[in-house]
Design a protein around this motif. Structure first.
Motif, PDB file in Angstrom:
ATOM      1  N   VAL A 107       0.831  -1.211   0.000  1.00  0.00           N
ATOM      2  CA  VAL A 107       0.000   0.000   0.000  1.00  0.00           C
ATOM      3  C   VAL A 107       0.861   1.256   0.000  1.00  0.00           C
ATOM      4  N   LYS A 108       0.274   2.325  -0.509  1.00  0.00           N
ATOM      5  CA  LYS A 108       0.934   3.621  -0.575  1.00  0.00           C
ATOM      6  C   LYS A 108      -0.088   4.697  -0.185  1.00  0.00           C
ATOM      7  N   PRO A 109       0.336   5.943  -0.008  1.00  0.00           N
ATOM      8  CA  PRO A 109      -0.606   6.989   0.375  1.00  0.00           C
ATOM      9  C   PRO A 109      -1.811   7.064  -0.562  1.00  0.00           C
ATOM     10  N   GLY A 110      -3.002   7.140   0.049  1.00  0.00           N
ATOM     11  CA  GLY A 110      -4.239   7.223  -0.711  1.00  0.00           C
ATOM     12  C   GLY A 110      -4.917   5.890  -0.931  1.00  0.00           C
ATOM     13  N   ASP A 111      -4.205   4.791  -0.662  1.00  0.00           N
ATOM     14  CA  ASP A 111      -4.776   3.461  -0.869  1.00  0.00           C
ATOM     15  C   ASP A 111      -5.700   3.073   0.283  1.00  0.00           C
ATOM     16  N   VAL A 112      -6.540   2.075   0.011  1.00  0.00           N
ATOM     17  CA  VAL A 112      -7.428   1.503   1.012  1.00  0.00           C
ATOM     18  C   VAL A 112      -6.981   0.070   1.304  1.00  0.00           C
ATOM     19  N   LEU A 113      -6.911  -0.256   2.580  1.00  0.00           N
ATOM     20  CA  LEU A 113      -6.581  -1.599   3.046  1.00  0.00           C
ATOM     21  C   LEU A 113      -7.779  -2.153   3.788  1.00  0.00           C
ATOM     22  N   LEU A 114      -8.179  -3.380   3.470  1.00  0.00           N
ATOM     23  CA  LEU A 114      -9.241  -4.065   4.194  1.00  0.00           C
ATOM     24  C   LEU A 114      -8.612  -5.053   5.164  1.00  0.00           C
ATOM     25  N   ILE A 115      -9.064  -5.035   6.424  1.00  0.00           N
ATOM     26  CA  ILE A 115      -8.540  -5.948   7.447  1.00  0.00           C
ATOM     27  C   ILE A 115      -9.698  -6.675   8.100  1.00  0.00           C
ATOM     28  N   ASP A 121      -4.424  -8.397  17.111  1.00  0.00           N
ATOM     29  CA  ASP A 121      -4.538  -6.984  17.477  1.00  0.00           C
ATOM     30  C   ASP A 121      -3.410  -6.114  16.912  1.00  0.00           C
ATOM     31  N   PRO A 122      -2.133  -6.543  16.916  1.00  0.00           N
ATOM     32  CA  PRO A 122      -1.116  -5.709  16.272  1.00  0.00           C
ATOM     33  C   PRO A 122      -1.362  -5.484  14.778  1.00  0.00           C
ATOM     34  N   SER A 123      -2.035  -6.416  14.115  1.00  0.00           N
ATOM     35  CA  SER A 123      -2.402  -6.193  12.714  1.00  0.00           C
ATOM     36  C   SER A 123      -3.432  -5.076  12.621  1.00  0.00           C
ATOM     37  N   ARG A 124      -4.418  -5.113  13.521  1.00  0.00           N
ATOM     38  CA  ARG A 124      -5.441  -4.074  13.534  1.00  0.00           C
ATOM     39  C   ARG A 124      -4.825  -2.700  13.819  1.00  0.00           C
ATOM     40  N   GLY A 166     -10.021 -16.672  13.412  1.00  0.00           N
ATOM     41  CA  GLY A 166      -9.792 -15.338  13.939  1.00  0.00           C
ATOM     42  C   GLY A 166      -9.059 -15.360  15.258  1.00  0.00           C
ATOM     43  N   SER A 167      -8.263 -14.335  15.492  1.00  0.00           N
ATOM     44  CA  SER A 167      -7.507 -14.233  16.729  1.00  0.00           C
ATOM     45  C   SER A 167      -8.456 -14.172  17.926  1.00  0.00           C
ATOM     46  N   LEU A 168      -8.181 -14.945  18.930  1.00  0.00           N
ATOM     47  CA  LEU A 168      -8.918 -15.033  20.187  1.00  0.00           C
ATOM     48  C   LEU A 168     -10.274 -15.703  20.046  1.00  0.00           C
ATOM     49  N   SER A 169     -11.106 -15.225  19.102  1.00  0.00           N
ATOM     50  CA  SER A 169     -12.484 -15.714  19.011  1.00  0.00           C
ATOM     51  C   SER A 169     -12.670 -16.845  17.999  1.00  0.00           C
ATOM     52  N   MET A 170     -11.666 -17.163  17.208  1.00  0.00           N
ATOM     53  CA  MET A 170     -11.588 -18.406  16.437  1.00  0.00           C
ATOM     54  C   MET A 170     -12.657 -18.584  15.358  1.00  0.00           C
ATOM     55  N   GLU A 171     -13.217 -17.509  14.820  1.00  0.00           N
ATOM     56  CA  GLU A 171     -14.180 -17.666  13.731  1.00  0.00           C
ATOM     57  C   GLU A 171     -13.473 -18.152  12.463  1.00  0.00           C
ATOM     58  N   MET A 172     -14.156 -19.031  11.730  1.00  0.00           N
ATOM     59  CA  MET A 172     -13.672 -19.458  10.421  1.00  0.00           C
ATOM     60  C   MET A 172     -14.365 -18.637   9.341  1.00  0.00           C
ATOM     61  N   CYS A 173     -13.739 -18.579   8.161  1.00  0.00           N
ATOM     62  CA  CYS A 173     -14.334 -17.864   7.043  1.00  0.00           C
ATOM     63  C   CYS A 173     -14.011 -18.619   5.758  1.00  0.00           C
ATOM     64  N   ASP A 174     -14.679 -18.251   4.695  1.00  0.00           N
ATOM     65  CA  ASP A 174     -14.489 -18.900   3.399  1.00  0.00           C
ATOM     66  C   ASP A 174     -13.289 -18.258   2.707  1.00  0.00           C
ATOM     67  N   LEU A 175     -12.102 -18.713   3.056  1.00  0.00           N
ATOM     68  CA  LEU A 175     -10.883 -18.093   2.538  1.00  0.00           C
ATOM     69  C   LEU A 175     -10.789 -18.128   1.012  1.00  0.00           C
ATOM     70  N   PRO A 176     -11.079 -19.256   0.354  1.00  0.00           N
ATOM     71  CA  PRO A 176     -10.987 -19.249  -1.114  1.00  0.00           C
ATOM     72  C   PRO A 176     -11.898 -18.211  -1.766  1.00  0.00           C
ATOM     73  N   LYS A 359     -13.772  -7.791  22.905  1.00  0.00           N
ATOM     74  CA  LYS A 359     -14.690  -6.695  22.564  1.00  0.00           C
ATOM     75  C   LYS A 359     -13.937  -5.405  22.235  1.00  0.00           C
ATOM     76  N   GLY A 360     -12.873  -5.120  22.949  1.00  0.00           N
ATOM     77  CA  GLY A 360     -12.135  -3.889  22.710  1.00  0.00           C
ATOM     78  C   GLY A 360     -11.330  -3.906  21.426  1.00  0.00           C
ATOM     79  N   ALA A 361     -11.195  -5.085  20.808  1.00  0.00           N
ATOM     80  CA  ALA A 361     -10.437  -5.200  19.564  1.00  0.00           C
ATOM     81  C   ALA A 361     -11.351  -5.575  18.414  1.00  0.00           C
ATOM     82  N   ARG A 362     -12.558  -5.039  18.413  1.00  0.00           N
ATOM     83  CA  ARG A 362     -13.523  -5.301  17.349  1.00  0.00           C
ATOM     84  C   ARG A 362     -14.159  -3.983  16.908  1.00  0.00           C
ATOM     85  N   SER A 363     -14.411  -3.875  15.628  1.00  0.00           N
ATOM     86  CA  SER A 363     -15.081  -2.695  15.091  1.00  0.00           C
ATOM     87  C   SER A 363     -16.466  -3.015  14.560  1.00  0.00           C
ATOM     88  N   VAL A 364     -16.634  -4.195  13.944  1.00  0.00           N
ATOM     89  CA  VAL A 364     -17.927  -4.520  13.333  1.00  0.00           C
ATOM     90  C   VAL A 364     -18.472  -5.885  13.768  1.00  0.00           C
TER      91      VAL A 364
END
Length: 408
Positions: A107-115, A121-124, A166-176, A359-364
């Motif tokens: 990424v560079k200035p002006g770009d959008v990153l999805l996390i 938490d250090p990634s967030r 997911g970190s701590l809460s261990m949710e799985m997602c459809d990675l492919p 809870k303190g490391a969640r936005s949505v």
């Protein structure tokens, strides 16, 4: 017989590749392991050799200590061989350094990153801190909400950082599917694959562009080193390597040797940890004090179907939520454990327990996760990292600590 790359190539099974990967004859000579090359300065026979080596920037070619030597090259080569589809691997002085190095490449200035909202938490905080100083916008998303995720992309979106479970809460997602959408939108997908490693999830084969790990965890395996890695195809690997060198990232050859030593038993340790963790998860699922076990390897647990579909292995890390009680009760449980250390990290030979409050490391994403119609689910959880102790001893220790939890 000296083992060669071809002896342990892509046509051999995983455990065999783990043993032989990176042990090239030109790096090991007549011994089993590559020697530890401690050198800042590389010398040349003449100025022609200096000019010749300066034309190339690749593992296996001496130039200067910051570009590594056979000890580091052997580790990179081994990790690349374990990640099907990878052209190369860059190693970093820590897992967080690997995350930073990868994102600063993409990424560079002006770009959008999805996390992913349930990322480490250090990634967030990298998205909300370091990268904001460089003019990068970070958007968090629920990785289980495919439509919502797809809607977040715009013409400025350059990269997506995923983590599963997911970190701590261990949710799985459809990675492919998440990786497919990112590629269709012109973005690079990055996966923190520390939990399963390439032995449990072949990231690039499932469409991920860059697979990173905290080698501090399972690859080191003995809680005595800090290191990270990122593996990718040819174009992205070249970009990662260039940026890592621009940032001055270098790994100690002594630490690289420790990581290589840990790597050789990785398959065995992951298998044992997973078997023990599953036994302990089943025990906890039957306990009245426990409202929910967050372990995707456990049948019936959240995300088990996705784990079964995409993963070939797991590890000893999972969480659980108490049925009611207070934070003090939860802490009393952790303090009562005698075979579990209290500390961060995981993936070593020893078991660890950590109070968690995502809870303190969640936005949505909500915490705690849904648990049917059970109104007793509370927010107090514990993350367990199961090591190599006898699982029956660990179960007995947990059982006596649960009695302490019940004492108000």
């Amino acid at each position: 017989m000296i083992l060669s790359e071809s002896t342990h190539g892509k046509h051999t099974r995983t455990a065999t590749r783990v043993v032989g990967a990176g042990r090239r004859k030109e790096w090991t000579g007549p011994v089993v392991n590559p020697p530890v090359w401690r050198a800042s300065t590389h010398l040349y026979e003449d100025t022609a050799a200096l000019a010749r080596n300066g034309q190339y920037n690749e593992d296996g070619r001496f130039f200067y200590g910051r570009r590594g030597s056979p000890t580091q090259w052997a580790l990179c080569d081994a990790l690349t061989q374990l990640e099907p589809g990878a052209a190369g691997t860059v190693i970093y002085p820590s897992g967080v350094a690997a995350i930073a190095g990868v994102l600063l490449t993409l990424v560079k200035p002006g770009d959008v990153l999805l996390i992913s909202d349930n990322a480490y938490d250090p990634s967030r905080t990298m998205g909300t801190g370091l990268l904001t100083d460089f003019g990068v916008e970070t958007r968090f998303f629920d990785p289980r909400d495919i439509e919502g995720y797809a809607a977040l992309f715009c013409e400025r979106t350059r990269a997506v950082l995923l983590e599963a479970p997911g970190s701590l809460s261990m949710e799985m997602c459809d990675l492919p599917e998440l990786a497919r959408i990112a590629r269709a939108k012109g973005a690079v997908s990055v996966l923190d694959n520390t939990w399963a490693s390439p032995l449990g999830f072949a990231a690039l084969e499932h469409g991920i562009d860059i697979s990173l790990m905290a080698l501090t965890k399972h690859v080191g395996g003995h809680s005595d080193l800090m290191m990270g890695s990122a593996s990718a195809g040819p174009e992205l690997y070249a970009a990662l390597r260039k940026r890592a060198q621009q940032l001055g990232n270098v790994v100690s050859p002594d630490d690289a040797a420790l990581a290589l030593r840990g790597l050789r038993t990785l398959a065995l340790r992951l298998r044992q940890e997973s078997e023990s963790a599953l036994k302990i998860a089943r025990f906890l699922a039957e306990r009245p004090e426990v409202a929910q076990v967050l372990c995707p390897m456990l049948p019936g647990a959240p995300g088990h179907e996705l784990w079964s579909r995409d993963f070939t292995g797991g590890c000893g890390l999972f969480s659980f939520i108490f049925r009611g009680g207070s934070a003090a009760d939860r802490d009393r449980f952790v303090d009562a454990l005698s075979l579990f250390g209290i500390g961060f990290s995981w993936g070593g030979y020893e078991s660890l327990a950590l109070p968690i409050q995502p809870k303190g490391a969640r936005s949505v994403m909500p915490w705690p996760p849904a648990s049917g119609n059970d109104p007793a689910v509370d927010r107090h959880g514990v993350r367990l990292a199961i090591g190599l102790e006898d699982p029956e001893d660990l179960i007995a220790d947990i059982a006596q600590a649960l009695e302490a939890w019940k004492r108000a």
